[in-house]
Design a protein around this motif. Structure first.
Motif, PDB file in Angstrom:
ATOM      1  N   UNK A   1      53.397  46.803  39.469  1.00 51.95           N
ATOM      2  CA  UNK A   1      51.977  46.481  39.318  1.00 51.95           C
ATOM      3  C   UNK A   1      51.552  45.404  40.312  1.00 51.95           C
TER       4      UNK A   1
ATOM      5  N   UNK B   1      51.430  46.901  43.794  1.00 51.19           N
ATOM      6  CA  UNK B   1      50.284  47.792  44.012  1.00 51.19           C
ATOM      7  C   UNK B   1      48.998  46.978  44.153  1.00 51.19           C
ATOM      8  N   UNK B   2      48.871  45.948  43.314  1.00 47.50           N
ATOM      9  CA  UNK B   2      47.655  45.149  43.409  1.00 47.50           C
ATOM     10  C   UNK B   2      47.608  44.375  44.712  1.00 47.50           C
TER      11      UNK B   2
ATOM     12  N   UNK C   1      45.744  52.347  43.717  1.00 48.80           N
ATOM     13  CA  UNK C   1      45.621  50.926  44.018  1.00 48.80           C
ATOM     14  C   UNK C   1      44.233  50.415  43.695  1.00 48.80           C
ATOM     15  N   UNK C   2      43.243  51.197  44.128  1.00 47.56           N
ATOM     16  CA  UNK C   2      41.884  50.739  43.907  1.00 47.56           C
ATOM     17  C   UNK C   2      41.561  50.675  42.416  1.00 47.56           C
TER      18      UNK C   2
ATOM     19  N   UNK D   1      49.652  37.934  44.364  1.00 44.66           N
ATOM     20  CA  UNK D   1      50.102  39.157  43.687  1.00 44.66           C
ATOM     21  C   UNK D   1      51.525  39.540  44.093  1.00 44.66           C
TER      22      UNK D   1
ATOM     23  N   UNK E   1      43.679  50.264  40.047  1.00 43.21           N
ATOM     24  CA  UNK E   1      44.427  49.180  39.408  1.00 43.21           C
ATOM     25  C   UNK E   1      43.760  47.836  39.667  1.00 43.21           C
ATOM     26  N   UNK E   2      43.246  47.652  40.878  1.00 40.58           N
ATOM     27  CA  UNK E   2      42.545  46.403  41.165  1.00 40.58           C
ATOM     28  C   UNK E   2      41.360  46.264  40.219  1.00 40.58           C
TER      29      UNK E   2
ATOM     30  N   UNK F   1      48.672  45.413  47.496  1.00 35.94           N
ATOM     31  CA  UNK F   1      48.204  46.344  48.527  1.00 35.94           C
ATOM     32  C   UNK F   1      46.681  46.420  48.506  1.00 35.94           C
ATOM     33  N   UNK F   2      46.104  46.339  47.325  1.00 33.88           N
ATOM     34  CA  UNK F   2      44.662  46.532  47.202  1.00 33.88           C
ATOM     35  C   UNK F   2      43.820  45.298  47.437  1.00 33.88           C
TER      36      UNK F   2
END
Lengths: 510, 643, 99
Positions: free
Chosen positions: A295, A298-299, B583-584, A312, B586-587, A301-302
């Motif tokens: 998690x 992934x965050x 990803x988007x 993160x 999850x953000x 990355x965003x």
């Protein structure tokens, strides 16, 4: 020299220094900075001297012990002492503080707050950091655990970015909530204990007779506090705000050292004090850790904000650290301890270099950068090395610890280890994506005139990278200190490493 | 299949004499890299010389060691050097140790030998680049990491080299990272490699879990007692690692983009050495694969798919470097296929790897020489007729071309045909499927390489206005000549004499006489025939007819091949798009869901307090009344309870 | 005399005082009602001290007197100031200390 109160001295120097810096007359900012740096360097020297006296193979659990009665009615003592695990973390704090002070040289010049106040707070924080790792009395640990919040609250709230008060309050309330649960559990421990004059000493708290239900409750109290501190998923949301808003030096100490108290607490207190409850909770904790690893990555990355991105990545890394601790193998726990140290250096390097970048351009957004490598190759190069250490490239120190955690986890929980290993792929994406977006390409309008690292900044980054590379190829000195302590912890929780499925024949094993 | 392993040999005798210098092999180029990268502009003046001297020195040490090994008995040719204890936690003991044996020696000589030539070539090729010193620094870093990879005596140390070459490859592909596409290509290569590294990580973990050790000696010693399931799992994970590094199906998509790097990089890393690391890994792990026939089958399948995949892509590319990259992919497919066949193929996989290292590096450098003379153009449709203006380049390329298509007598003929023969060994359906795939591959190879050769050097001149092709300076052509000689005669030296098999036998095992599904003479004839057909077809399409300067639309297959058989499209729609979406979301979830819950609690408490605040009216008498009522209620309760 | 009568008397006085605090608006009168309540409790303390033969109640009565005296000093001063500022001594008028 064995009776010399090393740890009290170590904690007292920055405290005295902090008062001295705060007492300087107004307008003597440069002197305040120099004094703060000098004091933190003295602490580093004392730490080195102390570490040289440390005997990793000693029989006693804690060395440099000091025990004095404090509130005997409630069984509270002023008790300090270190084992290998605590020693390396104190060393981490002692190294990072001067680095942060040097890195923050001009960071608070433009705020309207007191400049000397910032450096006094950094030193005060160092006192508490040393104390919290050295405390061998559960109550003293709790006091210092909470006391650390105070200087950090002011560092974020007074010297932070635009959203600083929101971030500071969120950080404080989140931590206080965890601290409250821990206080309840600390009182519960006292009730269960014999209630003697030294009831709160760590050694006396081992092997208490709990009913299973009590043990679980107390475990949850401690664990929640540490999970918030660390932070583990899903109680992580204060970290990105706090780390992004804090000034770079504060962010480094926050993520690099302060948060380690959480994982350190799990290893030092949760497991040995409540071995049965820890085993009971392991499946849940492992699941949380694995979720956190993926998690967080992934965050990361965003994210569009560099400091939040690094925060993160840390959530992902804390997932690894806790995973290794709860895998309950020597590889996992030694790996986790080493990970705490390495992550401190690696995140420090990332935060500080990004801080240098931000101080030049005035923006935290990735989109505002591009082509930095062409105009500031040293900055880009050091950033890449720091990034590579974050993605655990073999040859850098983080690889050793990450692999130890994974291999230690794998011998018990194969599925968890494999999913967590997937994190290394995501790690390469978030680091290289950030590098690609900020450093490569043609320089943009805003980055064309960026300066490369100054001599002061290079001096900040060089020791960090040297440690990262050095420990990557030769981690033995640190591992040798950690291993005996971890083995003792394993005994305290009554665990042994799983044996290989196929025994290795005599003679082929080295 | 009669197989004998001398697994003890992997342990090796302690290093003495010249072998105690093994660490210098790695340390020298590493030193070069450190000086050049850390030294900054101060080292600009001599950077390229130092950078070339370091691998050359390693090559000399390698040669001395090689002759020292030759002087020993076949059984004593493995020498291990223990450097220091690297990681030691509980039963997890990993030493930094080196192992020089017949297999690693092949690689050491290839890496340092071809590497040195490519360094020399780069002095000329990069002469006009202001950052030439940094380039040499990265190249040295690569050589050091690659040597560590092949000299490691345990999987974990190998892993260090494994990712080290990945890093060097990343740095070099992105050497001109001011071009955004190049920077993206570098990242793509690293991430694809990381997927492979995931496999290697897991493989090492399974080894420790099952066997309690990660050293070569320990793992191979215990492999015969491990369960087949465990070995299969290890094997498949190692294969995943090999697929990432060697650009095999399904992780092959990065190699084409990797041509963004300067051409010497493509020659050294993406043709001769790094991409063959996967082959090394599989052959080094032979004892593991021997116990896992299912994993071996998958290896062969992956090899067969990739060799056809790469060959098909190669037929449609107009970019000379991408066509060569596709060819590399295909040739490594051959090696992987051979490596999956077991002892019958191991030696030939290495053999083909060595010869391929020479002729492919030579051709890449030749392509670089062409680009050097053509203002860095890569479109073959704008080449043509270069044979007269670049005589040396043309001639060396000619030898490389003949070698790769397997022209009788030249290197490729000896190595590739042996693989085709080996693919035909066995019973049931396998020899037919894999053998025929290898045969077809040979024909297609002949077609696309001939196409490439003819489009570049022959036919009419389709140059753009502003180019003035010229031969490259001697510093570039000399390495070309040396590599061309290797392409021509290396096979002859090692193949028919059986030298390579005898040399490698103690490491990879031996096999008795094998019967192929078709007689060997028939196979050789068939191969030569198919190659001739491929050449003829290319000749009729690209020399007899004029080549249009812009590519015609072509058939569906051509279009597919031009787009790498939609590999990128598949990756994008299966991985990238869902990944970005995940990803988007999850953000969003983290901000609104997790953090929203936290902020929600805070808002709830704040709101409730706001309501209760209203009770403070400020009227003293209402406070007094509530006090009175409270006191009365308390007294009432006490009376009721009877306290 | 039955000492309980003193207790009844003090209950009566306390109720009168409480009613005064609740019902009257004039601060001075409210203040006097408070004093009445205090003295009612004093009476109770003394009565119980007598009933149980224990001096504690009488001691506390002295304490209450002292506190009440101090309170008068401060309280009257505050009321005077409020009156000067607002030209009124109504307790309902002074509700500034609200939410």
């Amino acid at each position: 020299m064995t009776d010399f109160p090393w740890l009290s001295t170590l904690a007292a120097i920055p405290l005295v220094g902090s008062v001295a810096v705060a007492a300087l007359p107004k307008g003597r900012d440069l002197l305040a900075k120099q004094l703060a740096l000098a004091i933190s360097l003295v602490v580093l020297v004392v730490t080195v001297l102390m570490s040289l006296q440390f005997d990793p193979d000693a029989k006693a659990m804690f060395q440099f012990s000091e025990v004095h009665p404090w509130i005997p009615q409630f069984g509270v003592s002023y008790a300090l002492g270190v084992d290998g695990i605590a020693l390396v973390l104190i060393a981490l704090a002692a190294v990072l503080t001067p680095v942060c002070i040097l890195a923050s040289w001009h960071d608070v010049d433009d705020t309207r707050r007191s400049v000397k106040g910032y450096f006094a707070l950094l030193l005060l924080l160092e006192t508490f950091m040393v104390g919290v790792f050295a405390a061998t009395d559960v109550f003293l640990f709790y006091i210092l655990f909470e006391a650390m919040l105070v200087p950090m609250y002011f560092i974020i709230g007074s010297y932070g970015g635009a959203q600083r008060s929101y971030a500071a309050v969120k950080f404080l309330l989140y931590s206080l909530f965890g601290g409250l649960l821990m206080l309840a559990a600390v009182i519960g421990l006292f009730v269960v204990s014999d209630g003697g004059e030294k009831a709160f000493l760590f050694q006396n708290m081992l092997n208490l007779d709990f009913t299973p239900a009590t043990e679980k409750l107390l475990f949850v109290g401690f664990f929640t506090a540490f999970a918030i501190k660390a932070p583990l998923w899903p109680v992580h949301t204060w970290l990105p705000d706090a780390a992004a808003e804090a000034p770079p030096g504060g962010a480094v100490l926050l993520v690099g050292v302060l948060d380690k108290v959480g994982t350190f607490g799990m290893l030092r207190f949760c497991l040995p004090l409540f071995p049965d409850a820890s085993r009971w909770a392991t499946p849940v904790v492992i699941t949380l850790c694995v979720i956190g690893v993926i998690y967080g990555a992934l965050l990361a990355i965003g994210q569009t904000d560099m400091k939040r991105l690094i925060a993160y990545t840390s959530i992902s890394h804390f997932g690894f650290i806790a995973l290794g601790i709860f895998a309950m193998t020597t590889q996992g726990q030694s790996g986790s301890t080493l990970y705490m140290v390495n992550h401190g250096f690696s995140t420090a390097a990332l935060f500080l270099i990004v801080g240098f970048l931000i101080s030049r351009r005035g923006s935290r957004l990735i989109a505002d950068y591009g082509g930095v490598q062409r105009v500031a190759p040293m900055l880009a190069g050091t950033f890449l090395v720091a990034g590579l250490s974050s993605l655990a490239l073999p040859g850098l120190s983080t690889f050793v610890s990450e692999f130890l955690v994974l291999v230690g986890t794998f011998t018990r929980y194969q599925a968890a280890a494999i999913i967590a290993t997937g994190g290394i792929i995501l790690a390469s994406i978030y680091i290289l994506l950030m590098y690609q977006r900020t450093m490569t390409g043609q320089p943009t309008e805003g980055t064309r005139l960026l300066r490369d690292l100054t001599a002061r900044e290079a001096w900040v980054v060089a020791p960090l990278l040297a440690v990262i590379i050095g420990l990557g190829f030769y981690p033995k000195p640190v591992l040798d200190v950690i291993n005996p302590a971890v083995e003792r912890t394993m005994q305290q929780i009554g665990q042994t490493d799983p044996k290989p499925v196929v025994p290795v024949a005599e003679g082929t094993r080295k | 299949m009669p197989t004998t392993f001398a697994s003890q040999s992997v342990q090796g005798a302690a290093a003495t004499g010249v072998f105690s210098l093994s660490w210098l092999l790695i340390a020298l180029p590493l030193f070069g890299a450190a000086v050049l990268i850390l030294g900054g502009r101060r080292t600009d003046r001599f950077g390229h010389l130092l950078g070339t001297a370091m691998p050359a020195a390693s090559f000399v040490i390698g040669l001395v060691q090689f002759f020292a090994l030759l002087g020993r008995d076949a059984e004593d040719r493995a020498v291990s050097q223990h450097l220091y204890s690297w990681i030691s936690v509980g039963s997890f003991q990993v030493d930094a140790g080196l192992l020089v044996d017949q297999l690693s020696m092949c690689f050491v000589l290839l890496i340092t030998g071809v590497g040195t030539l490519i360094h020399i070539y780069s002095i000329g090729y990069m002469a006009h680049d202001t950052e030439r010193r940094r380039f040499f620094g990265y190249l040295n870093l690569f050589v050091a990491a690659m040597l560590l990879l092949v000299l490691a005596d345990s999987y974990l140390v190998l892993y260090v080299g494994w990712e080290g070459v990945g890093l060097a490859s990343y740095l070099l592909i992105g050497f001109w990272n001011h071009v955004p596409e190049y920077a993206a290509a570098a990242k793509k290569a690293f991430v694809a490699n990381r997927v492979g590294d995931f496999g290697l990580s897991v493989a090492i973990m399974i080894m420790f879990w099952q066997l309690g050790t990660v050293s070569f000696a320990g793992v191979f010693g215990a492999a015969d007692r491990a369960s087949e399931a465990a070995l299969t799992a290890i094997g498949l994970m190692l294969l995943l690692a090999a697929c990432g590094k060697s650009a095999q199906f399904p992780l092959q998509s990065w190699l084409g983009d990797a041509m963004a790097g300067p051409t010497p990089v493509s020659a050294l890393i993406h043709a001769a050495t790094m991409v063959t690391a996967g082959v090394y890994l599989i052959i080094r792990s032979a004892p593991v694969f021997e116990g896992a026939p299912d994993a071996q089958l998958v290896v062969v399948i992956v090899g067969a798919i990739t060799l056809l995949f790469g060959a098909i892509i190669g037929t449609a590319k107009d970019d000379i470097k991408k066509a060569l990259a596709a060819s590399t992919m295909s040739q490594i497919g051959y090696m992987i296929l051979a490596a999956g066949l077991g002892p019958v193929g191991y030696a030939f996989a290495i053999f083909h790897l060595l010869t391929h290292g020479f002729f492919k590096a030579g051709m890449f450098l030749g392509a670089g020489s062409v680009m050097h003379g053509m203002n860095d153009q890569v479109d073959m449709r704008r080449f043509g007729g270069l044979s007269s203006v670049m005589k040396v380049t043309w001639f060396t390329f000619l030898l490389g071309w003949l070698a790769i298509i397997g022209f009788p007598g030249l290197s490729g003929f000896w190595s590739k045909d042996k693989i085709i023969e080996a693919a035909f060994v066995g019973d049931g359906w396998r020899p037919w499927v894999f053998g025929i795939a290898a045969l077809i591959g040979a024909g297609v190879t002949a077609f696309y390489m001939t196409r490439l050769f003819l489009m570049t050097f022959h036919g009419e001149r389709r140059w753009t206005e502003d180019v003035h092709p010229h031969e490259s300076p001697a510093v570039m052509t000399v390495p070309l000549v040396v590599l061309a000689i290797g392409s021509a005669f290396l096979g002859l030296l090692l193949g028919p004499t059986g030298a390579i098999q005898h040399w490698l036998e103690p490491v990879v095992g031996s096999h008795g006489e094998q019967t192929t599904a078709l007689p060997v003479s028939v196979l050789t004839t068939l191969t030569v025939l198919l190659v001739a057909v491929g050449i003829g077809l290319a000749w009729s399409m690209y020399l007899r007819r004029p080549v249009p300067a812009t590519a015609p639309v072509g058939t569906a297959l051509t279009r597919a091949a031009r787009r790498d058989l939609y590999q990128d499209a598949v990756n994008e729609s299966l991985l990238m798009r869902p990944g970005q979406y995940l990803t988007r979301s999850l953000v969003y979830f983290d901000n609104r869901g997790v953090d929203g819950a936290v902020n929600g609690v805070a808002a709830l408490i704040g709101g409730t307090s706001g309501r209760f605040r209203r009770l403070q009216t400020g009227f003293v008498r209402s406070y007094a009344l509530s006090m009175l009522v409270g006191a009365a209620v308390l007294v009432g309760i006490m009376l009721l309870v009877g306290v | 005399m039955n000492p309980m009568n003193y207790v009844y008397l003090s209950a009566l006085l306390f109720s009168i005082g409480a009613a005064g605090v609740l019902l009257r608006r004039n601060a001075i009168v409210v203040f006097m009602s408070v004093e009445l309540m205090l003295n009612a409790t004093n009476l109770t303390f003394v009565a119980f001290a007598r009933m149980h033969g224990n001096l504690d109640g009488q001691v506390i009565a002295f304490f209450v007197m002292v506190v009440a005296a101090a309170e008068v000093v401060v309280g009257l001063a505050i009321i005077m100031t409020i009156f000067r500022a607002r030209r009124s001594a109504s307790v309902d008028g002074a509700n500034l200390l609200k939410y």
